[in-house]
Every structure is written in structure tokens, then in C-alpha cells.
Design a protein around this motif. Structure first.
Motif, PDB file in Angstrom:
ATOM      1  N   ARG A   1       0.829  -1.212   0.000  1.00 29.91           N
ATOM      2  CA  ARG A   1       0.000   0.000   0.000  1.00 29.91           C
ATOM      3  C   ARG A   1       0.861   1.259   0.000  1.00 29.91           C
ATOM      4  N   ARG A   2       1.959   1.241   0.758  1.00 33.41           N
ATOM      5  CA  ARG A   2       2.871   2.401   0.783  1.00 33.41           C
ATOM      6  C   ARG A   2       3.503   2.599  -0.592  1.00 33.41           C
ATOM      7  N   ASP A   3       3.887   1.503  -1.235  1.00 33.88           N
ATOM      8  CA  ASP A   3       4.489   1.609  -2.571  1.00 33.88           C
ATOM      9  C   ASP A   3       3.503   2.222  -3.562  1.00 33.88           C
ATOM     10  N   LEU A   4       2.262   1.805  -3.487  1.00 36.26           N
ATOM     11  CA  LEU A   4       1.260   2.359  -4.399  1.00 36.26           C
ATOM     12  C   LEU A   4       1.028   3.843  -4.124  1.00 36.26           C
ATOM     13  N   ASP A   5       1.052   4.228  -2.853  1.00 38.67           N
ATOM     14  CA  ASP A   5       0.895   5.647  -2.512  1.00 38.67           C
ATOM     15  C   ASP A   5       2.016   6.476  -3.139  1.00 38.67           C
ATOM     16  N   VAL A   6       3.241   5.935  -3.109  1.00 41.45           N
ATOM     17  CA  VAL A   6       4.378   6.629  -3.727  1.00 41.45           C
ATOM     18  C   VAL A   6       4.185   6.719  -5.238  1.00 41.45           C
ATOM     19  N   LEU A   7       3.755   5.632  -5.856  1.00 47.37           N
ATOM     20  CA  LEU A   7       3.583   5.604  -7.312  1.00 47.37           C
ATOM     21  C   LEU A   7       2.441   6.494  -7.767  1.00 47.37           C
ATOM     22  N   VAL A   8       1.425   6.658  -6.929  1.00 50.10           N
ATOM     23  CA  VAL A   8       0.332   7.585  -7.244  1.00 50.10           C
ATOM     24  C   VAL A   8       0.871   9.002  -7.379  1.00 50.10           C
ATOM     25  N   LYS A   9       1.769   9.366  -6.465  1.00 53.95           N
ATOM     26  CA  LYS A   9       2.308  10.729  -6.451  1.00 53.95           C
ATOM     27  C   LYS A   9       3.330  10.969  -7.554  1.00 53.95           C
ATOM     28  N   LYS A  10       4.102   9.942  -7.909  1.00 54.89           N
ATOM     29  CA  LYS A  10       5.245  10.157  -8.807  1.00 54.89           C
ATOM     30  C   LYS A  10       5.067   9.638 -10.228  1.00 54.89           C
ATOM     31  N   GLU A  11       4.170   8.639 -10.416  1.00 60.28           N
ATOM     32  CA  GLU A  11       4.183   7.933 -11.701  1.00 60.28           C
ATOM     33  C   GLU A  11       2.839   7.913 -12.430  1.00 60.28           C
ATOM     34  N   GLY A  12       1.884   8.703 -11.981  1.00 62.23           N
ATOM     35  CA  GLY A  12       0.604   8.711 -12.682  1.00 62.23           C
ATOM     36  C   GLY A  12      -0.200   7.440 -12.513  1.00 62.23           C
ATOM     37  N   VAL A  13      -0.042   6.787 -11.364  1.00 63.79           N
ATOM     38  CA  VAL A  13      -0.803   5.581 -11.072  1.00 63.79           C
ATOM     39  C   VAL A  13      -2.119   5.992 -10.410  1.00 63.79           C
ATOM     40  N   ILE A  14      -3.208   5.282 -10.726  1.00 62.28           N
ATOM     41  CA  ILE A  14      -4.521   5.550 -10.136  1.00 62.28           C
ATOM     42  C   ILE A  14      -4.859   4.437  -9.159  1.00 62.28           C
ATOM     43  N   ARG A  15      -5.187   4.801  -7.911  1.00 61.84           N
ATOM     44  CA  ARG A  15      -5.612   3.797  -6.940  1.00 61.84           C
ATOM     45  C   ARG A  15      -7.008   3.308  -7.283  1.00 61.84           C
ATOM     46  N   THR A  16      -7.229   2.024  -7.182  1.00 60.62           N
ATOM     47  CA  THR A  16      -8.538   1.427  -7.401  1.00 60.62           C
ATOM     48  C   THR A  16      -8.934   0.673  -6.143  1.00 60.62           C
ATOM     49  N   ILE A  17     -10.157   0.130  -6.144  1.00 58.74           N
ATOM     50  CA  ILE A  17     -10.590  -0.679  -5.013  1.00 58.74           C
ATOM     51  C   ILE A  17      -9.761  -1.955  -4.984  1.00 58.74           C
ATOM     52  N   GLY A  18      -8.895  -2.071  -3.985  1.00 60.76           N
ATOM     53  CA  GLY A  18      -8.083  -3.272  -3.832  1.00 60.76           C
ATOM     54  C   GLY A  18      -6.831  -3.332  -4.667  1.00 60.76           C
ATOM     55  N   GLY A  19      -6.396  -2.210  -5.254  1.00 58.40           N
ATOM     56  CA  GLY A  19      -5.191  -2.260  -6.072  1.00 58.40           C
ATOM     57  C   GLY A  19      -4.895  -0.935  -6.755  1.00 58.40           C
ATOM     58  N   ALA A  20      -4.412  -1.027  -8.003  1.00 58.61           N
ATOM     59  CA  ALA A  20      -4.049   0.186  -8.735  1.00 58.61           C
ATOM     60  C   ALA A  20      -4.085  -0.071 -10.233  1.00 58.61           C
ATOM     61  N   GLN A  21      -4.200   1.010 -10.980  1.00 53.99           N
ATOM     62  CA  GLN A  21      -4.163   0.958 -12.440  1.00 53.99           C
ATOM     63  C   GLN A  21      -3.213   2.035 -12.927  1.00 53.99           C
ATOM     64  N   TRP A  22      -2.481   1.729 -13.988  1.00 51.13           N
ATOM     65  CA  TRP A  22      -1.588   2.722 -14.569  1.00 51.13           C
ATOM     66  C   TRP A  22      -2.408   3.666 -15.430  1.00 51.13           C
ATOM     67  N   GLU A  23      -2.249   4.970 -15.173  1.00 52.12           N
ATOM     68  CA  GLU A  23      -3.036   5.984 -15.867  1.00 52.12           C
ATOM     69  C   GLU A  23      -2.846   5.904 -17.379  1.00 52.12           C
ATOM     70  N   GLY A  24      -1.634   5.638 -17.816  1.00 55.20           N
ATOM     71  CA  GLY A  24      -1.378   5.575 -19.247  1.00 55.20           C
ATOM     72  C   GLY A  24      -2.086   4.431 -19.932  1.00 55.20           C
ATOM     73  N   PHE A  25      -2.457   3.425 -19.142  1.00 54.18           N
ATOM     74  CA  PHE A  25      -3.118   2.247 -19.717  1.00 54.18           C
ATOM     75  C   PHE A  25      -4.491   2.577 -20.269  1.00 54.18           C
ATOM     76  N   THR A  26      -5.184   3.560 -19.663  1.00 54.50           N
ATOM     77  CA  THR A  26      -6.536   3.870 -20.081  1.00 54.50           C
ATOM     78  C   THR A  26      -6.580   4.470 -21.465  1.00 54.50           C
ATOM     79  N   GLY A  27      -5.478   4.985 -21.948  1.00 57.79           N
ATOM     80  CA  GLY A  27      -5.474   5.587 -23.271  1.00 57.79           C
ATOM     81  C   GLY A  27      -5.401   4.584 -24.393  1.00 57.79           C
ATOM     82  N   HIS A  28      -5.062   3.337 -24.100  1.00 55.48           N
ATOM     83  CA  HIS A  28      -4.878   2.340 -25.150  1.00 55.48           C
ATOM     84  C   HIS A  28      -6.170   1.663 -25.577  1.00 55.48           C
ATOM     85  N   ARG A  29      -7.160   1.631 -24.686  1.00 53.56           N
ATOM     86  CA  ARG A  29      -8.416   0.977 -25.026  1.00 53.56           C
ATOM     87  C   ARG A  29      -9.523   1.550 -24.167  1.00 53.56           C
ATOM     88  N   GLU A  30     -10.727   1.296 -24.583  1.00 55.74           N
ATOM     89  CA  GLU A  30     -11.883   1.748 -23.823  1.00 55.74           C
ATOM     90  C   GLU A  30     -12.166   0.764 -22.698  1.00 55.74           C
TER      91      GLU A  30
END
Length: 264
Positions: A43-72
Motif C-alpha cells: 500500500r505504501r508503494d502504491l501511494d508513492v507511485l500515485v504521487k510520482k508515476e501517474g498511477v490511479i488507486r482502485t478498489i483493492g489495487g491500482a491501475q496505470w493511468e497511461g493504460f486507459t489511453g490504449h483501449r476503452e
């Protein structure tokens, strides 16, 4: 923390980031198993990645923000993203709705939450081309629902095409709440689907007040199909302070920006 521990943490976060880029999303449990760390560390690692790498927190995990641009993403996938922020946006948007209003709701997770927020209101008419929104409002005694016809898109539950457009052409909507996949200075309001762009454009055309509702992860982004330029809007409801250049452009176009209260 020692330099060795710091470098181990950085290496682990780098590997987590690579996995996110490769797979699009990870759960907390997957991180624990894949990188042999505790839940607290994950959870701490994801918090760091949210701030620095454009990661989006989800329920129970995370998604890379750049991933949403590749598909609907599907509606169910979008439900996992920024749910609390979307609830705040929906509450702010719902506060703009008054008794006697005829409102429009396009498909989307934020507009779905607006529907949930207005179920107790009285004497409201909702025009929507989203089957799930119509179903959500079906048991609301004070809300009349007008559902367009059309062919349903499975990703969004939106009805599109000539049948939907024929119905909308004869309607007069007071306040139209439009969800979108992107809002940018250059491209305006955008979406992944040409069919949804077309019906969204028509819904706005038949509306007196045009309102875009979208979370901060979509601001500054552009999807494939344009719906309308920013100057076509009257109001934008989001959950984070806008980039100064974008905020200035909206102000020049006389678009009122509402920032959702994160504590609502």
C-alpha cells in the motif's frame, strides 16, 4: 531508513511500475505475492507511485493511468476507479438540479452516480440514453424517466445510432450532464466511441445548459472522437484544481467550473 533499504524499495517500486505498464492493473494481493512484501508495504508503494508515476488507486489495487489511453474500459472496470471522487462530483452536480427540472444524463460512471444522488428528488424528468441509469431510477417515485431507443453499446450501456438520435431530435432538455473520457484545451470534450460522440453532441444541442462532469484523471487528456469544443460548455464539474492555462481558457469561454467537495 538505510540507503540499502531505500534502494530495495525503489527497485521494488520500479518492478511494480513495469508490471502495471505491462498488465494495466494490479491488485494488492498480486503485489504481495509477486514481490514478496507485506500488505502495508504494498500500500505504501502504491501511494508513492500515485504521487510520482501517474498511477490511479482502485478498489483493492491500482491501475496505470497511461493504460486507459490504449483501449476503452468497460463500465465495470471504470466503477473500480476513483469511486469516492466520482461520488463527490455527482453530489456537486446533483446540487444544481431543482424541482421541476428536465435533465439529461449520458452514460458513464459519474452520471450513474448522479442518478443515484437524485432518486429522492421530486418532480424531475430524466432523459437518458443509458439503460443502467434508467434501471437505477426505475423505482424512484419522484423521477420520470425518458429512455431513448437505439442499439446498446456493451461497454457503457449507452443506446446509440439512428433510433436514439431520432428520439433526441424531438426533445427539449434543460440541464444536460455529459460524462466524457477526456477534456483538453486543444481537443475539447472527447470520447472513445464515434457513436457516443454523435449522440452526446446531439443531446447537448437539444439542451439549454450544457454541463461536463468528469474526474481529474480525464482532464488534460484526449480520446479519439471529439464531442464539442470547450466553448460549447456552460459548466464543468470536476474534483481537482485545473491547470492555469485550461482554467483561463474556460473562463474566457464563460464556462463556470465547480470543484467537488472531497468531504461530501
Amino acid at each position: 531508513m538505510s540507503e540499502q533499504e531505500l534502494s530495495k524499495g525503489e527497485e521494488r517500486r520500479s518492478r511494480i511500475m513495469n508490471a502495471l505498464k505491462a498488465h494495466g492493473r494490479l491488485t494488492i494481493q498480486e503485489i504481495i505475492e509477486k514481490f514478496h512484501c507485506s500488505e502495508a508495504t504494498a500500500r505504501r508503494d502504491l501511494d508513492v507511485l500515485v504521487k510520482k508515476e501517474g498511477v490511479i488507486r482502485t478498489i483493492g489495487g491500482a491501475q496505470w493511468e497511461g493504460f486507459t489511453g490504449h483501449r476503452e474500459a468497460s463500465f465495470q472496470e471504470k466503477k473500480q476507479l476513483l469511486w469516492l471522487e466520482k461520488e463527490s462530483i455527482a453530489a456537486t452536480a446533483a446540487a444544481l438540479i431543482e424541482e421541476g427540472d428536465v435533465i439529461g444524463l449520458s452514460g458513464g460512471t459519474t452520471t450513474f452516480l448522479i442518478a443515484k444522488a437524485i432518486k429522492s428528488k421530486r418532480n424531475i424528468t430524466v432523459v437518458t440514453n443509458a439503460v443502467n441509469i434508467a434501471m437505477e431510477l426505475a423505482d424512484s417515485e419522484g423521477v420520470q424517466v425518458v429512455l431513448t431507443g437505439g442499439v446498446m453499446r456493451k461497454n457503457s450501456f449507452e443506446l446509440c445510432g439512428p433510433l436514439a438520435e431520432k428520439v433526441v431530435e424531438d426533445l427539449n432538455i434543460g440541464k444536460m450532464f455529459l460524462g466524457a473520457d477526456g477534456l483538453s484545451l486543444e481537443h475539447g470534450i472527447t470520447t472513445y466511441s464515434e457513436l457516443e460522440a454523435q449522440i452526446g453532441r446531439l443531446l447537448l444541442k437539444r439542451s439549454r445548459t450544457k454541463i461536463a462532469v468528469l474526474d481529474h484523471s480525464k482532464v488534460g487528456k484526449a480520446s479519439l472522437f471529439g464531442i464539442v469544443p470547450l466553448s460549447s460548455l456552460d459548466i464543468c464539474v470536476t474534483d481537482a484544481v485545473l491547470d492555469p492555462e485550461l482554467a483561463s481558457a474556460l473562463a474566457q469561454s464563460k464556462v463556470t467550473v465547480y470543484l467537488a467537495d472531497q468531504h461530501t
